[in-house]
Write a protein that holds these residues in place. Structure first.
Motif, PDB file in Angstrom:
ATOM      1  N   PHE A  63      40.519  78.373  58.958  1.00  0.00           N
ATOM      2  CA  PHE A  63      38.976  78.187  58.645  1.00  0.00           C
ATOM      3  C   PHE A  63      38.685  78.488  57.306  1.00  0.00           C
ATOM      4  N   ALA A  64      37.766  77.819  56.760  1.00  0.00           N
ATOM      5  CA  ALA A  64      37.080  78.291  55.237  1.00  0.00           C
ATOM      6  C   ALA A  64      35.802  77.512  55.017  1.00  0.00           C
ATOM      7  N   VAL A  65      34.972  78.289  54.301  1.00  0.00           N
ATOM      8  CA  VAL A  65      33.686  77.557  53.793  1.00  0.00           C
ATOM      9  C   VAL A  65      33.636  77.297  52.522  1.00  0.00           C
ATOM     10  N   HIS A  66      33.099  76.045  52.239  1.00  0.00           N
ATOM     11  CA  HIS A  66      33.243  75.581  50.777  1.00  0.00           C
ATOM     12  C   HIS A  66      31.538  75.457  50.480  1.00  0.00           C
ATOM     13  N   GLY A  67      31.215  75.790  49.253  1.00  0.00           N
ATOM     14  CA  GLY A  67      29.855  75.825  48.810  1.00  0.00           C
ATOM     15  C   GLY A  67      28.767  76.617  49.408  1.00  0.00           C
ATOM     16  N   ALA A  68      29.074  77.749  49.859  1.00  0.00           N
ATOM     17  CA  ALA A  68      28.015  78.678  50.397  1.00  0.00           C
ATOM     18  C   ALA A  68      27.017  79.175  49.562  1.00  0.00           C
ATOM     19  N   PRO A  69      25.872  78.975  49.761  1.00  0.00           N
ATOM     20  CA  PRO A  69      24.686  79.190  48.978  1.00  0.00           C
ATOM     21  C   PRO A  69      24.850  80.816  48.595  1.00  0.00           C
ATOM     22  N   LEU A  75      23.635  87.205  53.054  1.00  0.00           N
ATOM     23  CA  LEU A  75      23.464  87.251  54.605  1.00  0.00           C
ATOM     24  C   LEU A  75      24.435  87.906  55.205  1.00  0.00           C
ATOM     25  N   ALA A  76      25.768  87.240  55.089  1.00  0.00           N
ATOM     26  CA  ALA A  76      26.803  87.467  55.577  1.00  0.00           C
ATOM     27  C   ALA A  76      27.408  88.642  55.337  1.00  0.00           C
ATOM     28  N   SER A  77      27.206  89.313  54.057  1.00  0.00           N
ATOM     29  CA  SER A  77      27.559  90.803  53.770  1.00  0.00           C
ATOM     30  C   SER A  77      26.604  91.678  54.356  1.00  0.00           C
ATOM     31  N   LEU A  78      25.427  91.260  54.483  1.00  0.00           N
ATOM     32  CA  LEU A  78      24.291  92.264  55.274  1.00  0.00           C
ATOM     33  C   LEU A  78      24.826  92.399  56.731  1.00  0.00           C
ATOM     34  N   TYR A  79      25.258  91.448  57.397  1.00  0.00           N
ATOM     35  CA  TYR A  79      25.626  91.479  58.667  1.00  0.00           C
ATOM     36  C   TYR A  79      27.159  91.888  58.962  1.00  0.00           C
ATOM     37  N   GLY A  80      27.881  92.151  57.730  1.00  0.00           N
ATOM     38  CA  GLY A  80      29.202  92.516  57.712  1.00  0.00           C
ATOM     39  C   GLY A  80      30.235  91.662  58.276  1.00  0.00           C
ATOM     40  N   VAL A  81      29.973  90.379  57.906  1.00  0.00           N
ATOM     41  CA  VAL A  81      30.727  89.090  58.469  1.00  0.00           C
ATOM     42  C   VAL A  81      31.650  88.324  57.505  1.00  0.00           C
ATOM     43  N   GLN A  82      31.323  88.739  56.118  1.00  0.00           N
ATOM     44  CA  GLN A  82      31.620  88.046  55.033  1.00  0.00           C
ATOM     45  C   GLN A  82      33.075  87.755  55.112  1.00  0.00           C
ATOM     46  N   ALA A  83      34.213  88.582  55.793  1.00  0.00           N
ATOM     47  CA  ALA A  83      35.379  88.243  55.782  1.00  0.00           C
ATOM     48  C   ALA A  83      35.753  87.394  56.925  1.00  0.00           C
TER      49      ALA A  83
END
Length: 97
Positions: A63-69, A75-83
């Motif tokens: 799984f991967a994400v392309h083009g995340a604003p 937000l992902a960093s704030l919630y600790g889920v960026q990885a």
């Protein structure tokens, strides 16, 4: 490639998430979520991406994400889920999806 809609707020996320199982199953060995169209979103977008990741992993797919604003990455960093929502490793992966 699984394309996220332009609007993915709490109100819209449940409707979009209902289609995830079929969308994930129709993808090849790697599920790439294209977030480049996102314009209006909240933390529900993260929940959708995490559910997409969970379903991809359950199906034995990467799984991967392309083009995340930038705001979504913040937000992902704030919630600790960026990885848990990694960016696409190469442009070749996006082209193949």
């Amino acid at each position: 490639m699984l394309t996220l809609p332009a609007v993915l707020t709490h109100a819209a996320s449940a409707v979009f998430a209902r289609g995830l199982p079929q969308a994930v199953q129709s993808q090849p060995a790697e599920v790439v979520a294209d977030a480049s169209a996102l314009q209006q979103f909240d933390s529900s977008a993260l929940a959708v991406l995490l559910e997409c990741r969970r379903q991809a992993m359950a199906a034995g797919k990467a799984f991967a994400v392309h083009g995340a604003p930038a705001r979504l990455r913040e937000l992902a960093s704030l919630y600790g889920v960026q990885a848990l929502i990694p960016p696409v490793a190469t442009a070749a992966t996006v082209a193949a999806a």
